[in-house]
Scaffold this motif. Sequence first.
Motif, PDB file in Angstrom:
ATOM      1  N   ASP A  82      38.806   8.540  25.323  1.00  0.00           N
ATOM      2  CA  ASP A  82      39.402   8.130  26.608  1.00  0.00           C
ATOM      3  C   ASP A  82      40.688   7.339  26.438  1.00  0.00           C
ATOM      4  OD1 ASP A  82      37.447   9.414  28.068  1.00  0.00           O
ATOM      5  OD2 ASP A  82      36.262   7.595  28.422  1.00  0.00           O
ATOM      6  N   GLU A  83      40.706   6.431  25.465  1.00  0.00           N
ATOM      7  CA  GLU A  83      41.891   5.582  25.285  1.00  0.00           C
ATOM      8  C   GLU A  83      43.093   6.364  24.758  1.00  0.00           C
ATOM      9  OE1 GLU A  83      39.318   5.131  21.552  1.00  0.00           O
ATOM     10  OE2 GLU A  83      38.976   5.243  23.707  1.00  0.00           O
ATOM     11  N   ASN A  84      42.884   7.610  24.344  1.00  0.00           N
ATOM     12  CA  ASN A  84      43.983   8.427  23.816  1.00  0.00           C
ATOM     13  C   ASN A  84      44.394   9.567  24.748  1.00  0.00           C
ATOM     14  OD1 ASN A  84      43.736   6.800  21.585  1.00  0.00           O
ATOM     15  ND2 ASN A  84      42.901   8.352  20.252  1.00  0.00           N
ATOM     16  N   LYS A  85      43.757   9.676  25.895  1.00  0.00           N
ATOM     17  CA  LYS A  85      43.992  10.827  26.775  1.00  0.00           C
ATOM     18  C   LYS A  85      45.415  10.886  27.348  1.00  0.00           C
ATOM     19  CE  LYS A  85      39.358  12.156  27.931  1.00  0.00           C
ATOM     20  NZ  LYS A  85      39.131  13.249  27.039  1.00  0.00           N
ATOM     21  N   GLN A  86      46.084   9.760  27.465  1.00  0.00           N
ATOM     22  CA  GLN A  86      47.429   9.723  28.042  1.00  0.00           C
ATOM     23  C   GLN A  86      48.505   9.452  26.990  1.00  0.00           C
ATOM     24  OE1 GLN A  86      48.196  10.426  31.296  1.00  0.00           O
ATOM     25  NE2 GLN A  86      46.041  10.970  31.472  1.00  0.00           N
ATOM     26  N   MET A  87      48.208   9.772  25.739  1.00  0.00           N
ATOM     27  CA  MET A  87      49.142   9.426  24.663  1.00  0.00           C
ATOM     28  C   MET A  87      50.489  10.123  24.762  1.00  0.00           C
ATOM     29  SD  MET A  87      46.982   8.804  21.195  1.00  0.00           S
ATOM     30  CE  MET A  87      48.452   8.255  20.342  1.00  0.00           C
ATOM     31  N   LEU A  88      50.527  11.362  25.237  1.00  0.00           N
ATOM     32  CA  LEU A  88      51.830  12.036  25.364  1.00  0.00           C
ATOM     33  C   LEU A  88      52.745  11.216  26.263  1.00  0.00           C
ATOM     34  CD1 LEU A  88      51.047  15.850  25.737  1.00  0.00           C
ATOM     35  CD2 LEU A  88      51.983  14.654  23.760  1.00  0.00           C
ATOM     36  N   LYS A  89      52.190  10.755  27.358  1.00  0.00           N
ATOM     37  CA  LYS A  89      52.963   9.964  28.321  1.00  0.00           C
ATOM     38  C   LYS A  89      53.239   8.563  27.777  1.00  0.00           C
ATOM     39  CE  LYS A  89      52.383   8.126  32.982  1.00  0.00           C
ATOM     40  NZ  LYS A  89      51.482   8.076  34.131  1.00  0.00           N
ATOM     41  N   GLU A  90      52.185   7.887  27.304  1.00  0.00           N
ATOM     42  CA  GLU A  90      52.307   6.493  26.903  1.00  0.00           C
ATOM     43  C   GLU A  90      53.053   6.298  25.581  1.00  0.00           C
ATOM     44  OE1 GLU A  90      48.217   5.301  26.860  1.00  0.00           O
ATOM     45  OE2 GLU A  90      48.090   5.250  29.051  1.00  0.00           O
ATOM     46  N   THR A  91      52.847   7.195  24.625  1.00  0.00           N
ATOM     47  CA  THR A  91      53.450   7.024  23.303  1.00  0.00           C
ATOM     48  C   THR A  91      54.798   7.715  23.186  1.00  0.00           C
ATOM     49  OG1 THR A  91      51.243   6.896  22.344  1.00  0.00           O
ATOM     50  CG2 THR A  91      53.040   7.289  20.815  1.00  0.00           C
ATOM     51  N   LEU A  92      54.891   8.923  23.752  1.00  0.00           N
ATOM     52  CA  LEU A  92      56.132   9.697  23.613  1.00  0.00           C
ATOM     53  C   LEU A  92      56.996   9.687  24.864  1.00  0.00           C
ATOM     54  CD1 LEU A  92      54.935  12.862  21.654  1.00  0.00           C
ATOM     55  CD2 LEU A  92      55.793  10.700  20.771  1.00  0.00           C
ATOM     56  N   GLY A  93      56.448   9.208  25.973  1.00  0.00           N
ATOM     57  CA  GLY A  93      57.216   9.219  27.212  1.00  0.00           C
ATOM     58  C   GLY A  93      57.342  10.604  27.841  1.00  0.00           C
ATOM     59  N   PHE A  94      56.443  11.515  27.454  1.00  0.00           N
ATOM     60  CA  PHE A  94      56.473  12.872  28.013  1.00  0.00           C
ATOM     61  C   PHE A  94      56.120  12.805  29.489  1.00  0.00           C
ATOM     62  CE2 PHE A  94      54.111  16.980  28.700  1.00  0.00           C
ATOM     63  CZ  PHE A  94      55.226  17.796  28.718  1.00  0.00           C
ATOM     64  N   LYS A  95      56.993  13.348  30.313  1.00  0.00           N
ATOM     65  CA  LYS A  95      56.814  13.261  31.760  1.00  0.00           C
ATOM     66  C   LYS A  95      56.050  14.454  32.339  1.00  0.00           C
ATOM     67  CE  LYS A  95      60.805  10.319  32.463  1.00  0.00           C
ATOM     68  NZ  LYS A  95      60.163   9.171  31.930  1.00  0.00           N
ATOM     69  N   GLY A  96      55.673  15.404  31.485  1.00  0.00           N
ATOM     70  CA  GLY A  96      54.948  16.573  31.960  1.00  0.00           C
ATOM     71  C   GLY A  96      55.918  17.698  32.280  1.00  0.00           C
ATOM     72  N   TYR A  97      55.339  18.807  32.662  1.00  0.00           N
ATOM     73  CA  TYR A  97      56.143  19.971  33.018  1.00  0.00           C
ATOM     74  C   TYR A  97      56.427  19.956  34.502  1.00  0.00           C
ATOM     75  CZ  TYR A  97      54.760  21.649  28.414  1.00  0.00           C
ATOM     76  OH  TYR A  97      54.561  21.765  27.067  1.00  0.00           O
ATOM     77  N   LYS A  98      57.539  20.568  34.905  1.00  0.00           N
ATOM     78  CA  LYS A  98      57.869  20.687  36.323  1.00  0.00           C
ATOM     79  C   LYS A  98      56.936  21.725  36.945  1.00  0.00           C
ATOM     80  CE  LYS A  98      62.761  19.534  35.869  1.00  0.00           C
ATOM     81  NZ  LYS A  98      62.782  18.990  34.550  1.00  0.00           N
ATOM     82  N   ILE A  99      56.767  21.655  38.259  1.00  0.00           N
ATOM     83  CA  ILE A  99      55.849  22.547  38.972  1.00  0.00           C
ATOM     84  C   ILE A  99      56.092  24.007  38.613  1.00  0.00           C
ATOM     85  CG2 ILE A  99      55.147  23.379  41.257  1.00  0.00           C
ATOM     86  CD1 ILE A  99      54.075  20.645  40.740  1.00  0.00           C
ATOM     87  N   GLY A 100      57.300  24.470  38.583  1.00  0.00           N
ATOM     88  CA  GLY A 100      57.604  25.860  38.282  1.00  0.00           C
ATOM     89  C   GLY A 100      57.304  26.255  36.839  1.00  0.00           C
ATOM     90  N   GLU A 101      57.162  25.255  35.972  1.00  0.00           N
ATOM     91  CA  GLU A 101      56.886  25.515  34.551  1.00  0.00           C
ATOM     92  C   GLU A 101      55.393  25.558  34.240  1.00  0.00           C
ATOM     93  OE1 GLU A 101      60.674  23.262  32.469  1.00  0.00           O
ATOM     94  OE2 GLU A 101      58.866  22.098  32.912  1.00  0.00           O
ATOM     95  N   LEU A 102      54.567  25.118  35.181  1.00  0.00           N
ATOM     96  CA  LEU A 102      53.133  25.021  34.914  1.00  0.00           C
ATOM     97  C   LEU A 102      52.520  26.398  34.720  1.00  0.00           C
ATOM     98  CD1 LEU A 102      51.876  22.174  37.255  1.00  0.00           C
ATOM     99  CD2 LEU A 102      52.018  22.173  34.776  1.00  0.00           C
TER     100      LEU A 102
END
Length: 126
Positions: A82-102
């Motif tokens: 659980d404590e690692n589930k948001q690591m892309l966002k928290e550690t790398l600052g990854f903002k996710g894909y845009k709606i059209g890219e999903l």
Amino acid sequence: MTDSLELPPLTTDTIWAIINEEIEDDLVNQLVWHYLGYHYYPDTQQWDTTHVDPYWKEDYPQPPNFIESRPATMKLTRSIPDENKQMLKETLGFKGYKIGELKPRLTRRATMANWLLSQMRILKLI
């Protein structure tokens, strides 16, 4: 099948390369398989699962293609602490894909990247 010696190093640059689609799907699968403990012997064309957790080995005696398998990717997600589930966002600052890219392929690659990043924390590589 690629021998583990040819795998990219487990670094944040590799994680970004996965997210940015700079590494082929097959190689991303192989990287995850390696850290799950699957080892392939090309000379015998057999998988060694000696080091694979029973959690995986029971459902997947041979490593799954995470890009193509929603159930395997869901299991991968559930295996991230659980404590690692948001690591892309928290550690790398990854903002996710845009709606059209999903697309399933991209979200599964992101799951694999997050799982690998979690492994980096577990292995104290970050």
